[in-house]
Design an enzyme around this catalytic site. Structure first.
Site, short mmCIF file in Angstrom:
data_model
loop_
_atom_site.label_atom_id
_atom_site.label_comp_id
_atom_site.label_asym_id
_atom_site.label_seq_id
_atom_site.Cartn_x
_atom_site.Cartn_y
_atom_site.Cartn_z
N LYS A 238 4.03 8.71 9.22
CA LYS A 238 3.72 8.03 10.48
C LYS A 238 4.64 8.44 11.65
O LYS A 238 4.46 9.51 12.20
CB LYS A 238 3.64 6.52 10.24
N TYR B 62 0.86 -1.18 0.00
CA TYR B 62 0.00 0.00 0.00
C TYR B 62 0.89 1.23 0.00
O TYR B 62 1.84 1.31 0.79
CB TYR B 62 -0.89 0.00 1.23
N ASP C 55 9.39 3.03 0.03
CA ASP C 55 8.31 3.53 0.88
C ASP C 55 8.52 3.03 2.30
O ASP C 55 8.15 1.92 2.65
CB ASP C 55 6.95 3.08 0.32
C1 LIG Z 1 0.14 4.46 5.78
C2 LIG Z 1 0.94 4.22 4.57
C3 LIG Z 1 0.90 5.10 3.48
C4 LIG Z 1 -0.06 6.23 3.39
O1 LIG Z 1 0.11 7.17 4.38
P1 LIG Z 1 -1.14 8.17 4.74
O2 LIG Z 1 -0.53 9.12 5.72
O3 LIG Z 1 -2.19 7.27 5.33
O4 LIG Z 1 -1.57 8.80 3.48
C5 LIG Z 1 1.76 4.87 2.43
N1 LIG Z 1 2.63 3.84 2.44
C6 LIG Z 1 2.68 2.97 3.47
C7 LIG Z 1 3.67 1.85 3.44
C8 LIG Z 1 1.82 3.12 4.55
O5 LIG Z 1 1.83 2.22 5.53
#
Ligand SMILES: *Cc1c(COP(=O)(O)O)cnc(C)c1O
Length: 432
Positions: A261, A140, A235
């Site tokens: 995060k 994701y 990511d």
């Molecule tokens: C949470 C997440 C996102 C998206 O971040 P948001 O702040 O929710 O837009 C993208 N990549 C990874 C791996 C994530 O866990």
């Protein structure tokens, strides 16, 4: 007002009664639990019920809720003004810490992980003059159009493979390959090298449950795209500053890194970074436009800086990981005794209990999990005061604020919940 009243009001106001789909509890027997407040490893619902929390706001809260240093920093920042629309010292404070810990030469702050990956892709396309992006099934990267293809937890829980409303022309510029499959990556580049701008990946997949990377896959990611003039986008929005202070270390050769995060301490944040020469293609230095009214917001920067300062000596990582290992051992014992068809996977303070015989190594295997048993397990845990994310495909986040007693209580609950959830003929539904 009780939980049910608030849910009803929310149901009239918000689609699914929530502001983000996974919070809707669609895949488990219960209804969403409205949270009034949180402290340490505990959540309290609006009726005063207490829960041991493993959702941790889906990742940011490695120090636990309402950490005193973070609360103080946000309060102090707020008193000095909540947004300036101008450069401020907080950006330099947090940016310096991130740059020093990660080696990223230049950064841009944004407001969410979604914005970070979206911008990273725009930058990669501009830098290469190519259009196609490769992602991996079950990873994701936020909800931008081009990345919502086989995107793991949220969509998987709702039984969707993609989102409606994404033009085919956009979805068609994203190629999706199996995670942990170095050969598939090589084959892709053998056929599409000329068109491929970037490969984006989670170094430890955290959005199909925790699926650790295999060495050959990490190796291929760092060599194959580069040989063909494409960029690697790492990511680390979950893993950055979560597995250790800085990046995971699994993809040191990446061209662009996305963060979020943990670096915002629970306030809305994202960031991307890389070599100075590449990052200078962003406006105003370069032609790649990106902007944000609230980017680098002083409250967010203060929360992030206080969080990183509390993490810096590494002790919270040791603590969270030690607790996560203790939880893993306890869950493993409970699984063995219950003879449930389940397994536990852990990386650092990230953990998954998969209702699957073996740890899944890709999305196809993750989708084989027994989600009906997970749903009953979730209900049985909730009834015992343990808050898990309402999806088989979200990680359990252990924080440095959990205690051994919390883990003991969780393991006792899990032992009972596994028996209650097992699909045998005498099983009860477990839900209230
Ligand atoms: C949470 C997440 C996102 C998206 O971040 P948001 O702040 O929710 O837009 C993208 N990549 C990874 C791996 C994530 O866990």
């Amino acid at each position: 007002m009780g939980n049910a009243d608030l849910r009803e009001q929310a149901g009239g106001l918000f689609p699914g009664g929530v502001s983000s789909p996974v919070r809707s509890f669609r895949a488990v027997p219960d209804e969403p639990v409205p949270i009034a407040r949180a402290e340490g490893a505990r959540l309290y619902d609006i009726e005063g019920r207490e829960y041991i929390d493993y959702v941790a706001a889906y990742g940011p809260l490695i120090l636990g809720h309402a950490h005193p240093a973070v609360v103080a920093a946000v309060g102090e920042a707020a008193a000095g003004g909540t947004a300036f629309g101008a450069l401020s010292p907080g950006e330099v404070a947090l940016g310096t810490r991130i740059s020093e810990a990660t080696g990223l030469e230049r950064l841009r702050f944004v407001n969410s992980g979604t914005e970070a990956t979206m911008t990273a892709i725009r930058l990669a396309r501009a830098a290469t003059g190519r259009d196609l992006v490769v992602k991996f099934e079950g990873c994701y990267h936020g909800h931008s159009d081009g990345l919502l293809v086989k995107a793991g937890s949220g969509v998987a829980t709702l039984g969707l493979s993609d989102s409606a409303g994404v033009p085919e022309s956009i979805a068609g510029s994203t190629a999706v390959l199996p995670y942990n499959d170095a050969d598939a990556l090589a084959q892709w580049f053998a056929a599409h090298a000329e068109e491929t701008a970037a490969v984006i990946v989670e170094p430890v997949a955290g959005n199909m449950g925790v699926v650790p990377p295999e060495d050959a896959f990490m190796e291929a990611l760092q060599t194959v795209p580069r040989e063909h003039g494409a960029l690697l986008i790492n990511d680390e929005i979950i893993t950055g500053f979560r597995l250790r202070y800085g990046l995971s270390g699994l993809l040191p050769e990446a061209d662009i890194v996305c963060l979020g995060k943990v670096i915002g301490g629970g306030l809305p944040v994202g960031a991307l970074g890389g070599r100075a020469e590449l990052m200078s293609q962003l406006a105003p230095e370069g032609p790649v436009y990106q902007a944000g009214t609230l980017s680098g917001n002083p409250l967010v920067m203060a929360a992030g800086t206080a969080t990183l300062d509390a993490l810096r000596d590494g002790r919270p990582y040791q603590r969270a990981e030690e607790l996560a290992r203790y939880l893993q051992n306890g869950l493993n014992t409970a699984v063995r005794r219950s003879e449930a068809d389940a397994c536990v996977v852990r990386r650092g303070s990230l953990l998954s209990l998969f209702f699957h015989t073996e740890p899944p190594r890709d999305y196809a295997e993750a989708l084989e999990c027994d989600t009906a048993t997970f749903a009953r397990f979730h209900a049985a845990m909730l009834a015992r005061g343990v808050m898990l994310a309402p999806s088989q495909y979200e990680a359990w986040f252990v924080s440095a604020a959990h205690t051994e007693a919390d883990i003991d209580q969780t393991v006792r609950a899990a032992a009972e919940a596994l028996r209650e959830a097992s699909p045998g003929p005498v099983a009860s539904s477990g839900g209230p």
